[in-house]
Design an enzyme around this catalytic site. Sequence first.
Site, short mmCIF file in Angstrom:
data_model
loop_
_atom_site.label_atom_id
_atom_site.label_comp_id
_atom_site.label_asym_id
_atom_site.label_seq_id
_atom_site.Cartn_x
_atom_site.Cartn_y
_atom_site.Cartn_z
N HIS A 80 7.32 6.85 10.59
CA HIS A 80 6.59 6.68 9.34
C HIS A 80 5.74 7.95 9.18
O HIS A 80 4.52 7.93 9.39
CB HIS A 80 5.72 5.43 9.45
CG HIS A 80 5.11 4.95 8.17
ND1 HIS A 80 5.20 5.66 6.98
CD2 HIS A 80 4.38 3.84 7.89
CE1 HIS A 80 4.54 4.98 6.04
NE2 HIS A 80 4.05 3.88 6.57
N ARG A 96 12.10 3.28 2.08
CA ARG A 96 11.70 2.44 3.22
C ARG A 96 12.84 1.47 3.52
O ARG A 96 13.41 0.86 2.61
CB ARG A 96 10.43 1.66 2.92
CG ARG A 96 10.13 0.62 3.98
CD ARG A 96 8.77 0.02 3.87
NE ARG A 96 7.76 0.96 4.32
CZ ARG A 96 6.50 0.60 4.62
NH1 ARG A 96 6.13 -0.65 4.51
NH2 ARG A 96 5.64 1.50 5.04
N LYS A 113 23.95 -5.03 4.30
CA LYS A 113 22.96 -3.95 4.41
C LYS A 113 23.58 -2.55 4.37
O LYS A 113 23.24 -1.74 3.53
CB LYS A 113 22.17 -4.10 5.71
CG LYS A 113 20.69 -4.19 5.46
CD LYS A 113 19.97 -4.36 6.76
CE LYS A 113 18.84 -5.37 6.62
NZ LYS A 113 18.38 -5.85 7.89
N ARG A 172 0.81 -1.22 0.00
CA ARG A 172 0.00 0.00 0.00
C ARG A 172 0.84 1.27 0.00
O ARG A 172 0.55 2.20 -0.74
CB ARG A 172 -1.05 -0.04 1.10
CG ARG A 172 -0.72 0.57 2.41
CD ARG A 172 -1.83 0.35 3.37
NE ARG A 172 -2.18 -1.05 3.45
CZ ARG A 172 -3.38 -1.51 3.79
NH1 ARG A 172 -4.34 -0.68 4.06
NH2 ARG A 172 -3.60 -2.79 3.86
N THR A 173 1.90 1.32 0.80
CA THR A 173 2.67 2.56 0.87
C THR A 173 3.37 2.84 -0.46
O THR A 173 3.36 3.96 -0.96
CB THR A 173 3.68 2.50 2.03
OG1 THR A 173 2.96 2.23 3.23
CG2 THR A 173 4.42 3.81 2.19
#
Length: 323
Positions: free
Chosen positions: A150, A122, A100, A72-73
């Site tokens: 967020h 994100r 990472k 959704r985001t």
Amino acid sequence: MPQQTSRAGQSGDFPPFAQRHLISIADLQQHEIVDLLDRAERMIAVSRQERKSLPTLSGKTQINLFFEPSTRTQSSFEIAGKRLGALVVNMSVKTSSVSKGETLVDTAATLNAMRPDVLVVRHSAAGAVELLSQKVGCAVINAGDGAHEHPTQALLDALTIRNHKGRLAGLTVAICGDIANSRVARSNLLLLGALNVRTRVIAPRTLLPAGIENLATEVFTDMEEGLKGVDVVMMLRLQHERANGKMIPSVREYYRFYGLDEARLAHAKPDAIVMHPGPMNRGVEIDPAIADGPRSVITDQVEMGVAVRMAVLDALLPTRNPA
Ligand code: NCD
């Protein structure tokens, strides 16, 4: 400071937005939050037109860089950028935990060389988006960094509440569930506090972050007690992926004590609304009958999400040379 509740008109011209990035609600002044909500109001109108577009970002490039899965985001940011005329590129990046840090900085340098105007990021690590913002020459929007923040979720939640209740100041909002692992809870507590909304958090002790007593929020471990007389019930998803170790005895037990059903909701105000950022665990934190019921505003939150993201893009990427 008096609460600012101005609602700009349809053609409202907004003063330049002073922030370069949107990393954290904590970076915003009260008037900047209100400005973004007012801009979003105008974007709701645009999104409800037959031709859902504004030329604001025409010629600009937006890259959505998602190191964590999201439907959704990511699609909300994509639609927002496209409605404003930007060229939008989606990049989903899978990282091994070892590489990472390295991947993040390398990726930033690579993307920067492509001259984007905005990066929407994100990442599973708190602080990663801020780090990335220091390595690139464009605007950066935090679409969720670990359990930190967020910000666009908190903005869309506030917009949803304001539109249903006609105001924000003076309301009481209960945020229920996995507070400890939730960036949504954190951003909401900051934003609602800045707009003079009273907040409560309701959770078992194991799902409350250390030091919660020091925040300007009331803490409850009993759902019925905490829901008494609230205007808004905001449910959170149990964050299995962020909880290291078992924080609750069982999902069934959790639902028994903290699940939102009709009987519990009866403790809130009769006109209280029910929210959830999604994705929902039906039958874990919320009864499906409530999620789909008349007091649920969950799909409105999704609509407000697009408007808020359009507003943020519009604020961070002003057209410097209007034609
Ligand atoms: C939230 C997130 O990813 O932080 N969801 C979302 O943005 N739609 C909440 C969650 O994952 O529970």
